[in-house]
Motif scaffolding. Sequence first.
Motif, PDB file in Angstrom:
ATOM      1  N   GLU A   1     -10.911  16.077   0.212  1.00  0.00           N
ATOM      2  CA  GLU A   1     -12.124  16.429   0.954  1.00  0.00           C
ATOM      3  C   GLU A   1     -12.949  15.186   1.274  1.00  0.00           C
ATOM      4  O   GLU A   1     -13.495  15.056   2.366  1.00  0.00           O
ATOM      5  CB  GLU A   1     -12.965  17.412   0.143  1.00  0.00           C
ATOM      6  N   PHE A   2     -13.037  14.251   0.327  1.00  0.00           N
ATOM      7  CA  PHE A   2     -13.857  13.051   0.491  1.00  0.00           C
ATOM      8  C   PHE A   2     -13.179  11.970   1.329  1.00  0.00           C
ATOM      9  O   PHE A   2     -13.845  11.059   1.813  1.00  0.00           O
ATOM     10  CB  PHE A   2     -14.212  12.446  -0.871  1.00  0.00           C
ATOM     11  N   ALA A   3     -11.867  12.025   1.478  1.00  0.00           N
ATOM     12  CA  ALA A   3     -11.129  10.967   2.177  1.00  0.00           C
ATOM     13  C   ALA A   3     -11.516  10.914   3.653  1.00  0.00           C
ATOM     14  O   ALA A   3     -11.729  11.949   4.282  1.00  0.00           O
ATOM     15  CB  ALA A   3      -9.626  11.199   2.049  1.00  0.00           C
ATOM     16  N   PRO A   4     -11.603   9.694   4.208  1.00  0.00           N
ATOM     17  CA  PRO A   4     -11.834   9.568   5.650  1.00  0.00           C
ATOM     18  C   PRO A   4     -10.712  10.280   6.402  1.00  0.00           C
ATOM     19  O   PRO A   4      -9.557  10.250   5.986  1.00  0.00           O
ATOM     20  CB  PRO A   4     -11.768   8.055   5.889  1.00  0.00           C
ATOM     21  N   LYS A   5     -11.063  10.924   7.497  1.00  0.00           N
ATOM     22  CA  LYS A   5     -10.072  11.747   8.194  1.00  0.00           C
ATOM     23  C   LYS A   5      -9.881  11.339   9.645  1.00  0.00           C
ATOM     24  O   LYS A   5      -9.910  12.177  10.536  1.00  0.00           O
ATOM     25  CB  LYS A   5     -10.472  13.208   8.103  1.00  0.00           C
ATOM     26  N   ASP A   6      -9.659  10.062   9.883  1.00  0.00           N
ATOM     27  CA  ASP A   6      -9.394   9.631  11.256  1.00  0.00           C
ATOM     28  C   ASP A   6      -8.162  10.352  11.804  1.00  0.00           C
ATOM     29  O   ASP A   6      -8.183  10.877  12.904  1.00  0.00           O
ATOM     30  CB  ASP A   6      -9.206   8.118  11.315  1.00  0.00           C
TER      31      ASP A   6
ATOM     32  N   GLY B   1      -6.054  12.127   9.253  1.00  0.00           N
ATOM     33  CA  GLY B   1      -5.715  13.098   8.220  1.00  0.00           C
ATOM     34  C   GLY B   1      -4.544  12.671   7.351  1.00  0.00           C
ATOM     35  O   GLY B   1      -4.238  13.319   6.354  1.00  0.00           O
ATOM     36  N   THR B   2      -3.896  11.565   7.717  1.00  0.00           N
ATOM     37  CA  THR B   2      -2.729  11.103   6.964  1.00  0.00           C
ATOM     38  C   THR B   2      -3.103  10.702   5.540  1.00  0.00           C
ATOM     39  O   THR B   2      -2.387  11.025   4.593  1.00  0.00           O
ATOM     40  CB  THR B   2      -2.065   9.913   7.686  1.00  0.00           C
ATOM     41  N   LEU B   3      -4.215   9.997   5.392  1.00  0.00           N
ATOM     42  CA  LEU B   3      -4.634   9.563   4.057  1.00  0.00           C
ATOM     43  C   LEU B   3      -4.922  10.770   3.172  1.00  0.00           C
ATOM     44  O   LEU B   3      -4.407  10.863   2.052  1.00  0.00           O
ATOM     45  CB  LEU B   3      -5.861   8.660   4.146  1.00  0.00           C
ATOM     46  N   ALA B   4      -5.705  11.698   3.658  1.00  0.00           N
ATOM     47  CA  ALA B   4      -6.037  12.886   2.861  1.00  0.00           C
ATOM     48  C   ALA B   4      -4.769  13.644   2.467  1.00  0.00           C
ATOM     49  O   ALA B   4      -4.620  14.065   1.317  1.00  0.00           O
ATOM     50  CB  ALA B   4      -6.986  13.798   3.635  1.00  0.00           C
ATOM     51  N   ALA B   5      -3.855  13.785   3.405  1.00  0.00           N
ATOM     52  CA  ALA B   5      -2.616  14.521   3.122  1.00  0.00           C
ATOM     53  C   ALA B   5      -1.733  13.800   2.108  1.00  0.00           C
ATOM     54  O   ALA B   5      -0.925  14.436   1.426  1.00  0.00           O
ATOM     55  CB  ALA B   5      -1.841  14.755   4.415  1.00  0.00           C
ATOM     56  N   SER B   6      -1.894  12.487   1.992  1.00  0.00           N
ATOM     57  CA  SER B   6      -1.040  11.713   1.082  1.00  0.00           C
ATOM     58  C   SER B   6      -1.510  11.767  -0.368  1.00  0.00           C
ATOM     59  O   SER B   6      -0.789  11.346  -1.270  1.00  0.00           O
ATOM     60  CB  SER B   6      -0.983  10.253   1.534  1.00  0.00           C
ATOM     61  N   ILE B   7      -2.696  12.269  -0.613  1.00  0.00           N
ATOM     62  CA  ILE B   7      -3.243  12.285  -1.974  1.00  0.00           C
ATOM     63  C   ILE B   7      -2.556  13.378  -2.784  1.00  0.00           C
ATOM     64  O   ILE B   7      -2.466  14.523  -2.354  1.00  0.00           O
ATOM     65  CB  ILE B   7      -4.767  12.500  -1.946  1.00  0.00           C
ATOM     66  N   ASP B   8      -2.073  12.998  -3.953  1.00  0.00           N
ATOM     67  CA  ASP B   8      -1.371  13.947  -4.812  1.00  0.00           C
ATOM     68  C   ASP B   8      -1.653  13.599  -6.269  1.00  0.00           C
ATOM     69  O   ASP B   8      -2.321  12.608  -6.558  1.00  0.00           O
ATOM     70  CB  ASP B   8       0.131  13.900  -4.531  1.00  0.00           C
ATOM     71  N   HIS B   9      -1.149  14.416  -7.164  1.00  0.00           N
ATOM     72  CA  HIS B   9      -1.319  14.131  -8.591  1.00  0.00           C
ATOM     73  C   HIS B   9      -0.024  14.435  -9.335  1.00  0.00           C
ATOM     74  O   HIS B   9       0.830  15.172  -8.843  1.00  0.00           O
ATOM     75  CB  HIS B   9      -2.481  14.942  -9.179  1.00  0.00           C
TER      76      HIS B   9
ATOM     77  N   MET C   1      -9.165   1.444   1.796  1.00  0.00           N
ATOM     78  CA  MET C   1     -10.239   2.393   2.091  1.00  0.00           C
ATOM     79  C   MET C   1     -11.127   2.577   0.860  1.00  0.00           C
ATOM     80  O   MET C   1     -12.342   2.605   0.962  1.00  0.00           O
ATOM     81  CB  MET C   1      -9.666   3.743   2.524  1.00  0.00           C
ATOM     82  N   GLU C   2     -10.508   2.706  -0.289  1.00  0.00           N
ATOM     83  CA  GLU C   2     -11.254   2.952  -1.531  1.00  0.00           C
ATOM     84  C   GLU C   2     -12.154   1.776  -1.891  1.00  0.00           C
ATOM     85  O   GLU C   2     -13.314   1.956  -2.248  1.00  0.00           O
ATOM     86  CB  GLU C   2     -10.274   3.229  -2.674  1.00  0.00           C
TER      87      GLU C   2
END
Length: 118
Positions: free
Chosen positions: A33-38, A40-48, A67-68
């Motif tokens: 949710e907090f990731a920049p969404k130019d 959407g690739t970065l947000a989609a890449s976040i996993d655990h 970015m961080e």
Amino acid sequence: MQIDHASIETHLGIAENELLDHLGELIKTDAREFAPKDTGTLAASIDHEVNDQVLRVGSNLDRAIWMEEGTKPHVIRPKNAKALFWPGAEHPWALVNHPGTMARPFLRPALWIKREAA
């Protein structure tokens, strides 16, 4: 009565991993949710992932750390060509003095957000 310490440790380890997995899902969701969404690739890449009572949340993209944490001013040089060129550039450039990038944290805020007990 004999106490089976190995069994207790196994069950505690399983419970810890389940708790960490749940926490990881919450952190991942917030980080996305907090990731920049130019794009959407970065947000989609976040996993655990959880392994042996260790939780890791992050991205496999190189640019995630940029970015961080942001970047300092730096020089960009061509790697596979004699010059750099992009749409809108006045002409090819032998190098570019990049001014750096301001940090846009998304993982740390997701980690440090106050959470209610699940």
